[in-house]
Design a protein around this motif. Sequence first.
Motif, PDB file in Angstrom:
ATOM      1  N   GLN A   9      66.230  58.001  -1.646  1.00 13.58           N
ATOM      2  CA  GLN A   9      65.579  58.807  -2.661  1.00 13.58           C
ATOM      3  C   GLN A   9      66.425  60.020  -3.014  1.00 13.58           C
ATOM      4  OE1 GLN A   9      61.394  59.579  -1.881  1.00 13.58           O
ATOM      5  NE2 GLN A   9      61.356  57.932  -0.382  1.00 13.58           N
ATOM      6  N   VAL A  10      66.015  60.708  -4.096  1.00 13.02           N
ATOM      7  CA  VAL A  10      66.709  61.929  -4.496  1.00 13.02           C
ATOM      8  C   VAL A  10      66.450  63.005  -3.449  1.00 13.02           C
ATOM      9  CG1 VAL A  10      66.611  61.383  -6.944  1.00 13.02           C
ATOM     10  CG2 VAL A  10      64.752  62.709  -5.890  1.00 13.02           C
ATOM     11  N   PRO A  11      67.260  64.072  -3.423  1.00 16.99           N
ATOM     12  CA  PRO A  11      67.102  65.127  -2.424  1.00 16.99           C
ATOM     13  C   PRO A  11      65.692  65.704  -2.409  1.00 16.99           C
ATOM     14  CG  PRO A  11      69.181  65.385  -3.567  1.00 16.99           C
ATOM     15  CD  PRO A  11      68.440  64.302  -4.282  1.00 16.99           C
ATOM     16  N   LEU A  12      65.258  66.059  -1.209  1.00 17.55           N
ATOM     17  CA  LEU A  12      63.911  66.576  -0.989  1.00 17.55           C
ATOM     18  C   LEU A  12      63.977  68.050  -0.631  1.00 17.55           C
ATOM     19  CD1 LEU A  12      60.817  65.994  -0.443  1.00 17.55           C
ATOM     20  CD2 LEU A  12      61.500  65.665   1.958  1.00 17.55           C
ATOM     21  N   LEU A  13      63.105  68.845  -1.220  1.00 15.07           N
ATOM     22  CA  LEU A  13      62.972  70.265  -0.884  1.00 15.07           C
ATOM     23  C   LEU A  13      61.741  70.459  -0.020  1.00 15.07           C
ATOM     24  CD1 LEU A  13      63.709  73.308  -1.261  1.00 15.07           C
ATOM     25  CD2 LEU A  13      62.188  73.288  -3.259  1.00 15.07           C
ATOM     26  N   ARG A  14      61.930  71.164   1.099  1.00 13.14           N
ATOM     27  CA  ARG A  14      60.812  71.543   1.962  1.00 13.14           C
ATOM     28  C   ARG A  14      60.867  73.049   2.171  1.00 13.14           C
ATOM     29  NH1 ARG A  14      62.355  69.331   6.313  1.00 13.14           N
ATOM     30  NH2 ARG A  14      62.745  71.137   7.644  1.00 13.14           N
ATOM     31  N   VAL A  15      59.733  73.722   2.066  1.00 14.30           N
ATOM     32  CA  VAL A  15      59.676  75.175   2.248  1.00 14.30           C
ATOM     33  C   VAL A  15      58.807  75.486   3.455  1.00 14.30           C
ATOM     34  CG1 VAL A  15      58.958  77.369   1.245  1.00 14.30           C
ATOM     35  CG2 VAL A  15      60.056  75.634  -0.196  1.00 14.30           C
ATOM     36  N   ASP A  16      59.350  76.270   4.363  1.00 14.44           N
ATOM     37  CA  ASP A  16      58.625  76.691   5.552  1.00 14.44           C
ATOM     38  C   ASP A  16      58.755  78.204   5.664  1.00 14.44           C
ATOM     39  OD1 ASP A  16      57.331  76.946   7.957  1.00 14.44           O
ATOM     40  OD2 ASP A  16      58.927  76.061   9.176  1.00 14.44           O
ATOM     41  N   GLY A  17      57.757  78.921   5.133  1.00 13.26           N
ATOM     42  CA  GLY A  17      57.832  80.377   5.118  1.00 13.26           C
ATOM     43  C   GLY A  17      59.000  80.842   4.258  1.00 13.26           C
ATOM     44  N   THR A  21      64.586  74.096   2.843  1.00 14.88           N
ATOM     45  CA  THR A  21      65.521  73.073   3.327  1.00 14.88           C
ATOM     46  C   THR A  21      65.626  71.950   2.309  1.00 14.88           C
ATOM     47  OG1 THR A  21      64.964  73.552   5.645  1.00 14.88           O
ATOM     48  CG2 THR A  21      66.066  71.457   5.188  1.00 14.88           C
ATOM     49  N   ILE A  22      66.849  71.627   1.920  1.00 11.57           N
ATOM     50  CA  ILE A  22      67.120  70.481   1.053  1.00 11.57           C
ATOM     51  C   ILE A  22      67.730  69.376   1.911  1.00 11.57           C
ATOM     52  CG2 ILE A  22      68.432  69.608  -0.911  1.00 11.57           C
ATOM     53  CD1 ILE A  22      68.524  72.481  -1.966  1.00 11.57           C
ATOM     54  N   THR A  23      67.208  68.168   1.785  1.00 15.97           N
ATOM     55  CA  THR A  23      67.706  67.035   2.558  1.00 15.97           C
ATOM     56  C   THR A  23      68.199  65.934   1.630  1.00 15.97           C
ATOM     57  OG1 THR A  23      66.083  67.519   4.306  1.00 15.97           O
ATOM     58  CG2 THR A  23      67.160  65.370   4.370  1.00 15.97           C
ATOM     59  N   LEU A  24      69.449  65.522   1.809  1.00 18.56           N
ATOM     60  CA  LEU A  24      69.996  64.363   1.091  1.00 18.56           C
ATOM     61  C   LEU A  24      69.444  63.105   1.753  1.00 18.56           C
ATOM     62  CD1 LEU A  24      73.728  65.476   0.715  1.00 18.56           C
ATOM     63  CD2 LEU A  24      71.788  65.974  -0.792  1.00 18.56           C
ATOM     64  N   ARG A  25      69.023  62.107   0.927  1.00 22.37           N
ATOM     65  CA  ARG A  25      68.239  61.001   1.492  1.00 22.37           C
ATOM     66  C   ARG A  25      68.720  59.621   1.043  1.00 22.37           C
ATOM     67  NH1 ARG A  25      62.154  61.886   0.362  1.00 22.37           N
ATOM     68  NH2 ARG A  25      62.869  62.151  -1.780  1.00 22.37           N
ATOM     69  N   ARG A  26      70.006  59.379   1.133  1.00 24.96           N
ATOM     70  CA  ARG A  26      70.529  58.032   0.875  1.00 24.96           C
ATOM     71  C   ARG A  26      71.346  57.568   2.080  1.00 24.96           C
ATOM     72  NH1 ARG A  26      69.390  56.824  -4.330  1.00 24.96           N
ATOM     73  NH2 ARG A  26      69.189  58.572  -5.794  1.00 24.96           N
ATOM     74  N   PRO A  27      70.734  57.479   3.262  1.00 20.68           N
ATOM     75  CA  PRO A  27      71.496  57.191   4.481  1.00 20.68           C
ATOM     76  C   PRO A  27      72.182  55.833   4.467  1.00 20.68           C
ATOM     77  CG  PRO A  27      69.136  57.028   4.905  1.00 20.68           C
ATOM     78  CD  PRO A  27      69.286  57.647   3.546  1.00 20.68           C
ATOM     79  N   ARG A  32      75.710  59.197  -0.458  1.00 22.09           N
ATOM     80  CA  ARG A  32      76.540  59.422  -1.636  1.00 22.09           C
ATOM     81  C   ARG A  32      75.688  60.059  -2.722  1.00 22.09           C
ATOM     82  NH1 ARG A  32      77.109  53.047  -3.293  1.00 22.09           N
ATOM     83  NH2 ARG A  32      75.162  52.873  -4.478  1.00 22.09           N
ATOM     84  N   LEU A  33      76.330  60.804  -3.587  1.00 23.71           N
ATOM     85  CA  LEU A  33      75.635  61.552  -4.629  1.00 23.71           C
ATOM     86  C   LEU A  33      75.638  60.772  -5.930  1.00 23.71           C
ATOM     87  CD1 LEU A  33      77.167  65.036  -3.802  1.00 23.71           C
ATOM     88  CD2 LEU A  33      74.845  64.256  -3.260  1.00 23.71           C
ATOM     89  N   GLU A  34      74.471  60.402  -6.380  1.00 23.67           N
ATOM     90  CA  GLU A  34      74.303  59.720  -7.657  1.00 23.67           C
ATOM     91  C   GLU A  34      74.048  60.764  -8.756  1.00 23.67           C
ATOM     92  OE1 GLU A  34      74.661  56.555  -7.908  1.00 23.67           O
ATOM     93  OE2 GLU A  34      74.342  55.760  -5.888  1.00 23.67           O
ATOM     94  N   PRO A  35      74.244  60.405 -10.016  1.00 22.96           N
ATOM     95  CA  PRO A  35      73.911  61.346 -11.093  1.00 22.96           C
ATOM     96  C   PRO A  35      72.484  61.883 -11.008  1.00 22.96           C
ATOM     97  CG  PRO A  35      75.211  59.535 -11.961  1.00 22.96           C
ATOM     98  CD  PRO A  35      74.914  59.186 -10.533  1.00 22.96           C
ATOM     99  N   THR A  36      71.538  61.041 -10.594  1.00 29.37           N
ATOM    100  CA  THR A  36      70.156  61.516 -10.449  1.00 29.37           C
ATOM    101  C   THR A  36      70.036  62.556  -9.345  1.00 29.37           C
ATOM    102  OG1 THR A  36      69.704  59.599  -9.028  1.00 29.37           O
ATOM    103  CG2 THR A  36      69.068  59.425 -11.354  1.00 29.37           C
ATOM    104  N   ALA A  40      68.635  66.408  -9.628  1.00 29.33           N
ATOM    105  CA  ALA A  40      67.597  66.894  -8.722  1.00 29.33           C
ATOM    106  C   ALA A  40      68.044  68.151  -7.998  1.00 29.33           C
ATOM    107  CB  ALA A  40      67.231  65.799  -7.719  1.00 29.33           C
ATOM    108  N   LEU A  41      69.292  68.171  -7.552  1.00 25.98           N
ATOM    109  CA  LEU A  41      69.809  69.360  -6.869  1.00 25.98           C
ATOM    110  C   LEU A  41      69.818  70.573  -7.793  1.00 25.98           C
ATOM    111  CD1 LEU A  41      72.780  67.854  -4.822  1.00 25.98           C
ATOM    112  CD2 LEU A  41      70.706  68.895  -3.888  1.00 25.98           C
ATOM    113  N   MET A  42      70.221  70.373  -9.038  1.00 26.68           N
ATOM    114  CA  MET A  42      70.232  71.488  -9.979  1.00 26.68           C
ATOM    115  C   MET A  42      68.819  72.044 -10.163  1.00 26.68           C
ATOM    116  SD  MET A  42      72.265  73.366 -11.815  1.00 26.68           S
ATOM    117  CE  MET A  42      73.707  72.637 -12.625  1.00 26.68           C
TER     118      MET A  42
END
Length: 256
Positions: A9-17, A21-27, A32-36, A40-42
């Motif tokens: 999936q595209v990168p995930l943002l998690r906020v804790d206080g 945290t941004i997690t790249l999710r194409r293990p 690898r970084l796709e155009p999508t 998402a990162l931007m």
Amino acid sequence: MQQPDEPGQVPLLRVDGPVATITLRRPRHHNRLEPTDLAALMDIFHSVEAQPDLRVLILTATGKSFSAGFHIGAFGQGEPDPSLEAVIEVLERLAVPTICALNGSVYGGATDLALACDFRIGVEGMRLVMPACRLGLHYYPSGMRRYVSRLGLAVAKKLFLTAEPLDTAALLAVGYLDEALPAAQLETRVQALAQRLAAGAPLAVQGMKKALNDIARGDADDAEIATRAAAVARSADFAEGRAAWHEKREPRFSGA
């Protein structure tokens, strides 16, 4: 670091206080970084910048690698919008301090994504490879400038022109990594650093981050830095910091 609910999936943002945290999710494809992913990162970076209560951003990934860089198969299909260069420039200029938690090896354009962060903590056994010349690719100017200003001309030439990998010990020696730890200790150490950064006075931390980056790029405006420093000296946070020092307690900064 924490695994995703679903891979690919595209990168995930998690906020804790105060910590995002941004997690790249194409293990399965070494993140690898796709155009999508770039789009998402931007969007995530703009979202982080718009949240005044955030104090720190962590960038990490899932699986055995941090990232294989931009998808080679996407080259030749037109410049992605936004481009990798544009995304990384926004990352470097974020007001909050950033930590890259390198859970594994890093390749290509992802090496610059990590380099744009303020701190890089990696795992023992990781390595870095910049394969641009072996692909017949000329790197973009801001990335080469970042390599030279952060790591020095000799290191930049070795990495870009030879495409030889650097192992963990070499990455520590040239300053690419600030620390390298066993994988089991990575998240604990990164969180400890994030909490320490979050505990600092936001106006001072963010102001000095900008000044240091401007100095490194060679485009610092001393008058602007002095004006910002004077404003911080008049801030409520500076008054709180002095009071806490005298009262021998932890300061409670508000960012004002």
